[in-house]
Design a protein around this motif. Structure first.
Motif, mmCIF file in Angstrom:
data_model
loop_
_atom_site.group_PDB
_atom_site.id
_atom_site.type_symbol
_atom_site.label_atom_id
_atom_site.label_comp_id
_atom_site.label_asym_id
_atom_site.label_seq_id
_atom_site.Cartn_x
_atom_site.Cartn_y
_atom_site.Cartn_z
ATOM 1 N N GLY A 19 0.772 -1.239 0.000
ATOM 2 C CA GLY A 19 0.000 0.000 0.000
ATOM 3 C C GLY A 19 0.806 1.292 0.000
ATOM 4 O O GLY A 19 0.357 2.309 -0.538
ATOM 5 N N THR A 20 1.986 1.266 0.602
ATOM 6 C CA THR A 20 2.697 2.517 0.876
ATOM 7 C C THR A 20 3.006 3.365 -0.365
ATOM 8 O O THR A 20 2.739 4.570 -0.379
ATOM 9 C CB THR A 20 4.011 2.221 1.634
ATOM 10 N N TYR A 48 -5.783 2.975 5.267
ATOM 11 C CA TYR A 48 -6.442 2.275 4.157
ATOM 12 C C TYR A 48 -6.628 0.802 4.503
ATOM 13 O O TYR A 48 -5.908 0.239 5.335
ATOM 14 C CB TYR A 48 -5.610 2.405 2.866
ATOM 15 N N ARG A 59 -0.516 -17.106 3.307
ATOM 16 C CA ARG A 59 0.138 -16.380 2.216
ATOM 17 C C ARG A 59 -0.654 -16.586 0.922
ATOM 18 O O ARG A 59 -0.858 -17.709 0.486
ATOM 19 C CB ARG A 59 1.572 -16.838 2.022
ATOM 20 N N ARG A 111 13.302 -6.009 7.359
ATOM 21 C CA ARG A 111 12.201 -5.773 6.425
ATOM 22 C C ARG A 111 12.626 -6.041 4.972
ATOM 23 O O ARG A 111 13.788 -5.898 4.609
ATOM 24 C CB ARG A 111 11.640 -4.349 6.535
ATOM 25 N N LEU A 118 11.530 -4.544 2.155
ATOM 26 C CA LEU A 118 11.314 -3.480 1.175
ATOM 27 C C LEU A 118 12.406 -2.429 1.375
ATOM 28 O O LEU A 118 12.859 -2.204 2.488
ATOM 29 C CB LEU A 118 9.910 -2.863 1.357
ATOM 30 N N TYR A 145 12.877 1.596 3.806
ATOM 31 C CA TYR A 145 12.961 1.861 5.250
ATOM 32 C C TYR A 145 14.257 2.545 5.688
ATOM 33 O O TYR A 145 15.325 2.330 5.116
ATOM 34 C CB TYR A 145 12.791 0.560 6.035
ATOM 35 N N LEU A 173 2.166 -10.924 11.361
ATOM 36 C CA LEU A 173 0.799 -10.390 11.234
ATOM 37 C C LEU A 173 0.870 -9.010 10.579
ATOM 38 O O LEU A 173 -0.104 -8.532 10.009
ATOM 39 C CB LEU A 173 0.137 -10.275 12.610
ATOM 40 N N GLY A 174 2.024 -8.378 10.689
ATOM 41 C CA GLY A 174 2.181 -7.056 10.080
ATOM 42 C C GLY A 174 3.590 -6.560 10.276
ATOM 43 O O GLY A 174 4.407 -7.183 10.967
ATOM 44 N N GLY A 205 6.212 -2.728 9.641
ATOM 45 C CA GLY A 205 6.264 -1.345 9.162
ATOM 46 C C GLY A 205 7.539 -0.675 9.604
ATOM 47 O O GLY A 205 8.501 -1.329 10.020
ATOM 48 N N GLY A 206 7.524 0.622 9.530
ATOM 49 C CA GLY A 206 8.690 1.378 9.942
ATOM 50 C C GLY A 206 8.724 2.732 9.278
ATOM 51 O O GLY A 206 7.770 3.175 8.638
ATOM 52 N N GLY A 226 4.985 4.242 8.787
ATOM 53 C CA GLY A 226 3.670 3.596 8.792
ATOM 54 C C GLY A 226 3.809 2.110 9.029
ATOM 55 O O GLY A 226 4.894 1.608 9.352
ATOM 56 N N LEU A 274 -0.735 -4.368 7.901
ATOM 57 C CA LEU A 274 -1.056 -5.652 8.518
ATOM 58 C C LEU A 274 -1.730 -6.530 7.470
ATOM 59 O O LEU A 274 -2.404 -6.009 6.580
ATOM 60 C CB LEU A 274 -2.029 -5.479 9.686
ATOM 61 N N GLY A 275 -1.569 -7.820 7.586
ATOM 62 C CA GLY A 275 -2.265 -8.746 6.686
ATOM 63 C C GLY A 275 -3.570 -9.163 7.350
ATOM 64 O O GLY A 275 -3.547 -9.860 8.370
ATOM 65 N N ARG A 323 -4.282 -12.814 7.896
ATOM 66 C CA ARG A 323 -3.489 -13.358 9.015
ATOM 67 C C ARG A 323 -4.070 -12.937 10.354
ATOM 68 O O ARG A 323 -4.047 -13.698 11.317
ATOM 69 C CB ARG A 323 -2.033 -12.903 8.898
HETATM 70 P P1 HAM Z 1 5.066 -6.113 4.305
HETATM 71 O O1 HAM Z 1 5.788 -6.627 5.514
HETATM 72 O O2 HAM Z 1 5.578 -6.524 2.976
HETATM 73 O O3 HAM Z 1 5.018 -4.543 4.439
HETATM 74 O O4 HAM Z 1 3.559 -6.564 4.384
HETATM 75 C C1 HAM Z 1 2.794 -6.219 5.506
HETATM 76 C C2 HAM Z 1 1.991 -7.415 5.971
HETATM 77 O O5 HAM Z 1 1.111 -7.814 4.922
HETATM 78 C C3 HAM Z 1 2.783 -8.659 6.276
HETATM 79 O O6 HAM Z 1 3.315 -8.628 7.583
HETATM 80 C C4 HAM Z 1 1.720 -9.739 6.145
HETATM 81 O O7 HAM Z 1 0.933 -9.811 7.323
HETATM 82 C C5 HAM Z 1 0.872 -9.200 5.020
HETATM 83 N N1 HAM Z 1 1.239 -9.857 3.752
HETATM 84 C C6 HAM Z 1 2.233 -9.538 2.923
HETATM 85 N N2 HAM Z 1 2.246 -10.383 1.868
HETATM 86 C C7 HAM Z 1 1.217 -11.241 2.044
HETATM 87 C C8 HAM Z 1 0.702 -12.341 1.313
HETATM 88 N N3 HAM Z 1 1.244 -12.737 0.159
HETATM 89 N N4 HAM Z 1 -0.384 -12.996 1.816
HETATM 90 C C9 HAM Z 1 -0.943 -12.608 2.973
HETATM 91 N N5 HAM Z 1 -0.492 -11.570 3.711
HETATM 92 C C10 HAM Z 1 0.568 -10.908 3.255
HETATM 93 C C11 HAM Z 1 4.389 -3.728 3.560
HETATM 94 O O8 HAM Z 1 3.696 -4.100 2.664
HETATM 95 C C12 HAM Z 1 4.570 -2.269 3.875
HETATM 96 N N6 HAM Z 1 3.851 -1.486 2.863
HETATM 97 C C13 HAM Z 1 4.080 -1.930 5.268
HETATM 98 C C14 HAM Z 1 4.285 -0.496 5.582
HETATM 99 C C15 HAM Z 1 3.362 0.497 5.532
HETATM 100 N N7 HAM Z 1 5.431 0.051 5.957
HETATM 101 C C16 HAM Z 1 5.247 1.347 6.148
HETATM 102 N N8 HAM Z 1 3.991 1.621 5.875
#
Ligand code: HAM
Length: 435
Positions: A84-85, A108, A122, A259, A261, A264, A283-284, A286-287, A305, A308-309, A312
């Motif tokens: 989303g970011t 969001y 996943r 992380r 991505l 960060y 479960l989620g 960020g940073g 930010g 969270l999934g 999950r």
């Molecule tokens: P991310 O760690 O890639 O961070 O994903 C955030 C969460 O989304 C994961 O911890 C997990 O719970 C869920 N997730 C990711 N991929 C999958 C998948 N294939 N199936 C189910 N759940 C999934 C981000 O996406 C960053 N944008 C977070 C962020 C926002 N950092 C700063 N702002």
């Protein structure tokens, strides 16, 4: 006839019996975020591919292996958002939301797409709840964002998880760390997998995410980022920890959280399940991403930010058997026989709905017995049968399907009388829950 096709691998249908669970966890998410000053944004499912290449980083697994990218009919490279970011940052920048009145706080809840190997928790289409706070550099912002995630889980009665916290420094101190990491892995080039060999030069930190057992074993002994933090980053990180402690939000320091991505800087964190069946599941996470807005062509805007999934989160809630409110049951089901009764039923049902009551009636013309069976299946609390006799006497029997009690009620002014019965019942239920 057999089904022509099934749902695409890694996608899930949310059926009527479970959609209320998503509605509930999304409602609580947005309400919690609102209490922290966040407003919802909705952005397109797809963006120009280069947004993610630049924003998320072209050496990440997400960009290299997991994006759904295609050329549209105009020949543009388009990608379904893998997170989303980047899209939310692009939208805020494009619409001038980062100009004044900072911090700009947005949240969001929407679907994202990653071509990853599907397994429990996943999916290739998943739902994320995220918050982004643009324009706040001090540790207070980091602590507040983490507090929001913790408050959300607490509002859902979601327990048995830990917050893993780390700082990966700023570009200056990270450079020293990366040099050290590169030197460490360079001594093991014979053992690294093909992909990691490619990462060694460009972005050795991504080797730490590698799932190959050999690379993971090497990564476990590699230098840790916190040993290289500069004075400012160290002080920032200590500030975050002090505030979390003051707010009594427990966390565990884990210098291995880096992380996956690229955007960060400084604070990073993950919310990890501690339930035996889901142990280690993120479960989620960020940073902070102080450089992202500049990377996308905007002014320097320290930001942060989490995401969270939600699938999950639901897995964890189910495993915990945490309470998830059931949807409003059908208050009244009006069974009917004959054209006149059908018309009267339609009028009554609509009057009840106008009073805010969930009312249904038979619209299939089936037998009364079948209608009652359906009402039972629906879980209707009350039923009313309308036929010729009821219309003539202007009186029908209201049946409480839970107690089995029946009482005659006049059809004139029925909606008001029934609404009183229903709301009294709701009040009694509420009082019983409180006491
Ligand atoms: P991310 O760690 O890639 O961070 O994903 C955030 C969460 O989304 C994961 O911890 C997990 O719970 C869920 N997730 C990711 N991929 C999958 C998948 N294939 N199936 C189910 N759940 C999934 C981000 O996406 C960053 N944008 C977070 C962020 C926002 N950092 C700063 N702002």
């Amino acid at each position: 006839m057999p089904l022509i096709t099934k749902a695409v691998r890694g996608t899930r249908d949310v059926l009527p019996g479970e959609s209320h669970e998503y509605q509930y966890i999304e409602r609580v998410a947005l309400e919690t975020a609102q209490n922290f000053g966040y407003k919802e944004v909705r952005v397109p499912v797809f963006e120009h591919t280069e947004l993610f290449e630049r924003g998320v980083g072209d050496t990440t697994d997400v960009v290299q292996k997991e994006m759904y990218t295609f050329f549209d009919k105009g020949g543009r490279s388009i990608t379904l958002r893998p997170e989303g970011t980047a899209g939310v940052a692009r939208a805020c920048l494009e619409h001038g939301l980062l100009g004044d009145a900072l911090p700009q706080k947005v949240c969001y809840a929407f679907t994202c797409y990653r071509y990853d190997k599907p397994q429990a928790g996943r999916y290739r289409e998943y739902t994320t709840f995220g918050v982004e706070c643009f324009g706040a550099a001090p540790p207070a912002a980091d602590a507040e964002v983490i507090a929001l995630a913790a408050e959300y889980f607490s509002a859902l009665s979601l327990t048995n998880y830990r917050i893993e916290l780390n700082s990966i420094g700023c570009p200056e101190c990270r450079k020293v760390y990366l040099d050290n990491l590169r030197a460490y892995f360079s001594a093991h080039t014979g053992e690294l997998c093909e992909t990691c060999l490619g990462r060694l030069d460009k972005n050795p930190m991504r080797i730490l995410d590698c799932k190959s057992p050999v690379c993971a074993a090497l990564a476990a002994k590699s230098p840790v980022v916190t040993d290289f933090l500069c004075g400012d980053c160290k002080a920032h990180f200590e500030g975050v920890q002090a505030l979390l402690k003051a707010m009594e939000i427990p966390f565990a320091l884990n210098p291995r959280v880096v992380r996956g991505l690229d955007y960060y800087t400084r604070t990073v964190f993950e919310l990890v399940s501690e339930l035996p069946k889901l142990e280690g599941l993120a479960l989620g996470g960020g940073g902070r991403y102080d450089g992202l807005i500049e990377e996308l062509g905007g002014p320097h805007t320290p930001s942060l930010g989490f995401g969270l999934g939600l699938e999950r989160v639901l897995l964890q809630l189910h495993e915990l058997e945490a309470p998830i409110p059931e949807p409003e049951p059908c208050a009244l089901y009006i069974a009917n026989r004959g054209d006149e009764a059908l018309t009267r039923a339609a009028q009554l049902a609509n009057e009840l709905r106008a009073e805010g009551l969930p009312a249904q009636m038979d619209i299939t013309g089936r037998s009364l017995k079948a209608q009652m069976k359906y009402a039972d299946k629906l879980g209707a609390r009350f039923t009313l049968v309308l036929g010729e006799e009821e219309l003539q006497t202007r009186c029908a029997r209201l049946k409480d399907m839970v107690t089995g009690m029946e009482e005659p009620l006049g059809l004139d002014g029925f909606a008001d009388t029934f609404a009183q019965i229903w709301f009294r019942l709701a009040e009694e239920k509420m009082l019983a829950e409180v006491s």
